[in-house]
Enzyme design. Structure first.
Site, PDB file in Angstrom:
ATOM      1  N   GLN A  84       0.903  -0.963  -0.145  1.00 58.47           N
ATOM      2  CA  GLN A  84       0.488  -0.263   0.091  1.00 58.47           C
ATOM      3  C   GLN A  84       0.713   1.331  -0.136  1.00 58.47           C
ATOM      4  O   GLN A  84       0.317   2.164  -0.289  1.00 58.47           O
ATOM      5  CB  GLN A  84      -0.770   0.117   1.521  1.00 58.47           C
ATOM      6  CG  GLN A  84      -2.262  -1.211   1.312  1.00 58.47           C
ATOM      7  CD  GLN A  84      -2.058  -1.669   2.853  1.00 58.47           C
ATOM      8  OE1 GLN A  84      -3.516  -0.813   2.769  1.00 58.47           O
ATOM      9  NE2 GLN A  84      -1.552  -2.535   4.195  1.00 58.47           N
ATOM     10  N   ASN A  85       2.155   1.061  -0.125  1.00 57.29           N
ATOM     11  CA  ASN A  85       3.094   2.409   0.129  1.00 57.29           C
ATOM     12  C   ASN A  85       3.785   2.983  -1.325  1.00 57.29           C
ATOM     13  O   ASN A  85       3.646   2.110  -1.879  1.00 57.29           O
ATOM     14  CB  ASN A  85       4.604   1.918   1.097  1.00 57.29           C
ATOM     15  CG  ASN A  85       3.883   1.301   2.588  1.00 57.29           C
ATOM     16  OD1 ASN A  85       2.749   1.349   2.560  1.00 57.29           O
ATOM     17  ND2 ASN A  85       4.831   0.577   2.919  1.00 57.29           N
ATOM     18  N   VAL A  86       4.251   3.940  -1.103  1.00 53.36           N
ATOM     19  CA  VAL A  86       3.606   4.797  -2.787  1.00 53.36           C
ATOM     20  C   VAL A  86       5.953   4.944  -2.358  1.00 53.36           C
ATOM     21  O   VAL A  86       6.056   6.037  -3.078  1.00 53.36           O
ATOM     22  CB  VAL A  86       2.920   5.829  -2.603  1.00 53.36           C
ATOM     23  CG1 VAL A  86       1.590   5.649  -2.480  1.00 53.36           C
ATOM     24  CG2 VAL A  86       3.184   6.945  -1.413  1.00 53.36           C
ATOM     25  N   ASP A  87       6.412   4.160  -1.684  1.00 58.09           N
ATOM     26  CA  ASP A  87       8.147   4.877  -1.132  1.00 58.09           C
ATOM     27  C   ASP A  87       9.085   4.090  -2.715  1.00 58.09           C
ATOM     28  O   ASP A  87      10.215   4.348  -2.022  1.00 58.09           O
ATOM     29  CB  ASP A  87       8.117   4.859  -0.310  1.00 58.09           C
ATOM     30  CG  ASP A  87       8.211   3.570   0.611  1.00 58.09           C
ATOM     31  OD1 ASP A  87       8.174   2.336  -0.577  1.00 58.09           O
ATOM     32  OD2 ASP A  87       8.217   3.390   1.691  1.00 58.09           O
TER      33      ASP A  87
ATOM     34  N   HIS B 297      -1.413   1.397  -4.491  1.00 58.17           N
ATOM     35  CA  HIS B 297      -2.064   3.050  -3.389  1.00 58.17           C
ATOM     36  C   HIS B 297      -0.903   3.518  -4.965  1.00 58.17           C
ATOM     37  O   HIS B 297      -0.952   4.713  -4.465  1.00 58.17           O
ATOM     38  CB  HIS B 297      -1.511   3.044  -1.944  1.00 58.17           C
ATOM     39  CG  HIS B 297      -2.990   2.356  -1.547  1.00 58.17           C
ATOM     40  ND1 HIS B 297      -3.325   2.432  -0.395  1.00 58.17           N
ATOM     41  CD2 HIS B 297      -4.198   1.892  -1.819  1.00 58.17           C
ATOM     42  CE1 HIS B 297      -4.237   2.225   0.221  1.00 58.17           C
ATOM     43  NE2 HIS B 297      -4.940   1.441  -1.154  1.00 58.17           N
TER      44      HIS B 297
ATOM     45  N   GLY C 233       3.069  -4.508   8.892  1.00 55.95           N
ATOM     46  CA  GLY C 233       2.777  -3.265   9.600  1.00 55.95           C
ATOM     47  C   GLY C 233       1.757  -2.504   8.663  1.00 55.95           C
ATOM     48  O   GLY C 233       2.018  -1.620   8.140  1.00 55.95           O
ATOM     49  N   THR C 234       0.106  -3.336   8.910  1.00 52.27           N
ATOM     50  CA  THR C 234      -0.266  -2.120   8.560  1.00 52.27           C
ATOM     51  C   THR C 234      -1.540  -2.610   9.645  1.00 52.27           C
ATOM     52  O   THR C 234      -1.808  -4.149   9.386  1.00 52.27           O
ATOM     53  CB  THR C 234      -0.902  -2.193   6.516  1.00 52.27           C
ATOM     54  OG1 THR C 234      -2.550  -2.246   6.481  1.00 52.27           O
ATOM     55  CG2 THR C 234      -1.310  -4.744   7.165  1.00 52.27           C
ATOM     56  N   SER C 235      -2.459  -1.034   9.576  1.00 51.56           N
ATOM     57  CA  SER C 235      -3.630  -1.871  10.566  1.00 51.56           C
ATOM     58  C   SER C 235      -5.269  -2.429   9.637  1.00 51.56           C
ATOM     59  O   SER C 235      -5.584  -2.485  10.268  1.00 51.56           O
ATOM     60  CB  SER C 235      -4.015  -0.014  10.720  1.00 51.56           C
ATOM     61  OG  SER C 235      -4.336   0.781   9.267  1.00 51.56           O
TER      62      SER C 235
ATOM     63  N   ALA D 150       9.335  -4.797  11.820  1.00 54.36           N
ATOM     64  CA  ALA D 150       9.433  -5.631  10.302  1.00 54.36           C
ATOM     65  C   ALA D 150      10.864  -5.627  10.564  1.00 54.36           C
ATOM     66  O   ALA D 150      11.277  -6.890  10.225  1.00 54.36           O
ATOM     67  CB  ALA D 150       8.866  -4.447   9.489  1.00 54.36           C
TER      68      ALA D 150
HETATM   69  P1  OAD Z   1      -1.166   2.776   9.743  1.00 51.85           P
HETATM   70  O1  OAD Z   1      -0.471   4.001   9.720  1.00 51.85           O
HETATM   71  O2  OAD Z   1      -3.044   2.754   9.373  1.00 51.85           O
HETATM   72  O3  OAD Z   1      -0.780   1.169  10.099  1.00 51.85           O
HETATM   73  C1  OAD Z   1       0.476   1.343  10.645  1.00 51.85           C
HETATM   74  C2  OAD Z   1       0.643  -0.167  10.772  1.00 51.85           C
HETATM   75  O4  OAD Z   1       1.810  -0.414  11.451  1.00 51.85           O
HETATM   76  C3  OAD Z   1       0.040   0.009  12.754  1.00 51.85           C
HETATM   77  O5  OAD Z   1      -0.593  -1.245  12.523  1.00 51.85           O
HETATM   78  C4  OAD Z   1       1.464   0.121  13.174  1.00 51.85           C
HETATM   79  O6  OAD Z   1       1.011  -0.677  14.274  1.00 51.85           O
HETATM   80  C5  OAD Z   1       2.557  -0.861  12.531  1.00 51.85           C
HETATM   81  N1  OAD Z   1       4.211  -0.363  12.749  1.00 51.85           N
HETATM   82  C6  OAD Z   1       4.177   0.818  13.191  1.00 51.85           C
HETATM   83  N2  OAD Z   1       5.796   0.513  13.438  1.00 51.85           N
HETATM   84  C7  OAD Z   1       6.118  -0.518  12.808  1.00 51.85           C
HETATM   85  C8  OAD Z   1       7.172  -1.344  12.326  1.00 51.85           C
HETATM   86  N3  OAD Z   1       8.224  -0.307  12.953  1.00 51.85           N
HETATM   87  N4  OAD Z   1       7.480  -2.045  12.074  1.00 51.85           N
HETATM   88  C9  OAD Z   1       5.637  -2.681  11.745  1.00 51.85           C
HETATM   89  N5  OAD Z   1       5.206  -2.407  11.632  1.00 51.85           N
HETATM   90  C10 OAD Z   1       4.760  -1.266  12.200  1.00 51.85           C
HETATM   91  O7  OAD Z   1      -1.119   3.005   7.055  1.00 51.85           O
HETATM   92  P2  OAD Z   1      -0.845   1.523   7.085  1.00 51.85           P
HETATM   93  O8  OAD Z   1      -2.106   0.387   7.006  1.00 51.85           O
HETATM   94  O9  OAD Z   1       0.136   1.402   5.241  1.00 51.85           O
HETATM   95  O10 OAD Z   1      -3.983   5.277   2.468  1.00 51.85           O
HETATM   96  O11 OAD Z   1      -2.734   2.556   6.224  1.00 51.85           O
HETATM   97  C11 OAD Z   1      -2.865   1.938   5.406  1.00 51.85           C
HETATM   98  C12 OAD Z   1      -3.501   3.319   3.609  1.00 51.85           C
HETATM   99  O12 OAD Z   1      -3.982   4.226   4.931  1.00 51.85           O
HETATM  100  C13 OAD Z   1      -2.649   3.844   3.143  1.00 51.85           C
HETATM  101  O13 OAD Z   1      -1.805   3.503   2.566  1.00 51.85           O
HETATM  102  C14 OAD Z   1      -2.688   5.359   2.742  1.00 51.85           C
HETATM  103  C15 OAD Z   1      -4.143   5.543   4.679  1.00 51.85           C
HETATM  104  O14 OAD Z   1      -4.456   6.509   4.586  1.00 51.85           O
HETATM  105  C16 OAD Z   1      -4.420   5.928   1.542  1.00 51.85           C
HETATM  106  O15 OAD Z   1      -3.559   7.220   1.663  1.00 51.85           O
HETATM  107  C17 OAD Z   1      -4.930   5.646   0.253  1.00 51.85           C
END
Ligand code: OAD
Length: 269
Positions: free
Chosen positions: A106-109, A124, A215-217, A256
């Site tokens: 889901q990352n754009v990096d 994304h 690492g995704t919520s 991670a």
């Molecule tokens: P979130 O910010 O919702 O979730 C980040 C997740 O990473 C959480 O579950 C954290 O516990 C976890 N996390 C934090 N530090 C970490 C680490 N060092 N190693 C592993 N996990 C870690 O981000 P996403 O789930 O990616 O979309 O969010 C999904 C989408 O919401 C994004 O792609 C973006 C955003 O709005 C759009 O903009 C369409």
């Protein structure tokens, strides 16, 4: 099960796997210095998504408060412009030496590709690809280009910031001309998923027998449906996250960049 038993079980599943999908979110890049969205210091805590995560909100904010939009863009682009893959990205790339792997992110990096992963679905989109409003490819940018854009936005911020000045600083990432509009190929709220990556991701996810969810919520749809559908189909789901457990079968709790190299070592020595 203790964490070491969970690790041993996850390693066994990886050894037995025929096709692996690694499904990643912002957490996989946290240790590359890119903020997540929903953690305490996440982007959406500082910049409300209704104002900053959709084009109409962004444009409306830019008209009345261009400085806020400039701050937001610097907060988003600057970490990406200077990021490097971390040991988590590299472990995911190394997994390909042992089993067929598709990364769905889901990352754009761009960090999975930079770490060496060869099949990456960017559902994304990507901050490095500039497209027209209708989605036609215009050009690819480099991290260096993004650094230059950040430098220009910063110097525009130094004076009285007018929308026009911000617009000029953002070129060629964003170009609002009378006859054409250019934008980064990133998916904001309310937009369709990036194609063909999303269709490919759904197919890959259907075909995997193990999915690592890193690492995704799991709060943003439709991406969040991939692990749920894969699990329903019988794939083994392994969550890697320091925060909340996902809906997987196993949860490896931790960052991670620490857990993934350990898992690889446990699975393949
Ligand atoms: P979130 O910010 O919702 O979730 C980040 C997740 O990473 C959480 O579950 C954290 O516990 C976890 N996390 C934090 N530090 C970490 C680490 N060092 N190693 C592993 N996990 C870690 O981000 P996403 O789930 O990616 O979309 O969010 C999904 C989408 O919401 C994004 O792609 C973006 C955003 O709005 C759009 O903009 C369409």
């Amino acid at each position: 099960m203790s964490q070491s038993e969970t690790l041993a079980q996850a390693a066994r599943w990886l050894r037995e796997a025929r096709r692996v999908v690694v499904f990643t979110g912002a957490g996989v890049s946290a240790e590359s210095g890119i903020p997540t969205f929903r953690d305490d210091s996440g982007l959406w805590q500082r910049y409300p998504p209704e104002q900053f995560a959709c084009w109409d909100g962004l444009l409306r904010t830019a008209l009345v408060q261009p400085r806020q939009v400039a701050d937001f863009l610097v907060a988003v682009i600057e970490p990406i412009a200077s990021a490097q893959p971390n040991p988590g990205h590299r472990a995911i790339a190394e997994l390909e030496r042992h089993v067929p792997v598709t990364v769905i992110t889901q990352n754009v990096d761009g960090l999975h590709q930079e770490a060496g992963s060869t099949t990456v679905r960017e559902v994304h989109g990507s901050f490095f690809e500039v497209v027209t409003l209708s989605g036609r490819f215009v050009q690819l940018l480099s991290r260096r280009d993004l650094q230059d854009i950040v430098a220009r936005v910063r110097s525009a911020q130094a004076g009285p910031l007018k929308l026009l000045r911000l617009g000029l600083a953002l070129r060629p990432l964003i170009r609002l001309g009378p006859t054409s509009i250019q934008r980064p190929k990133i998916v904001l709220f309310g937009e369709a998923m990036a194609e063909p990556d999303w269709s490919n991701a759904q197919r890959d996810s259907d075909e995997c027998d193990v999915m690592l969810v890193v690492g995704t919520s799991g709060l943003v749809w439709p991406a969040a449906m991939l692990p749920i559908d894969a699990k329903r189909r019988g794939a083994r789901i392994i969550d890697i996250d320091p925060g909340e457990a996902g809906q997987g079968d196993l949860w490896l709790r931790g960052p991670a960049a620490g857990v993934l190299p350990m898992l690889l070592q446990a699975a393949f020595g």
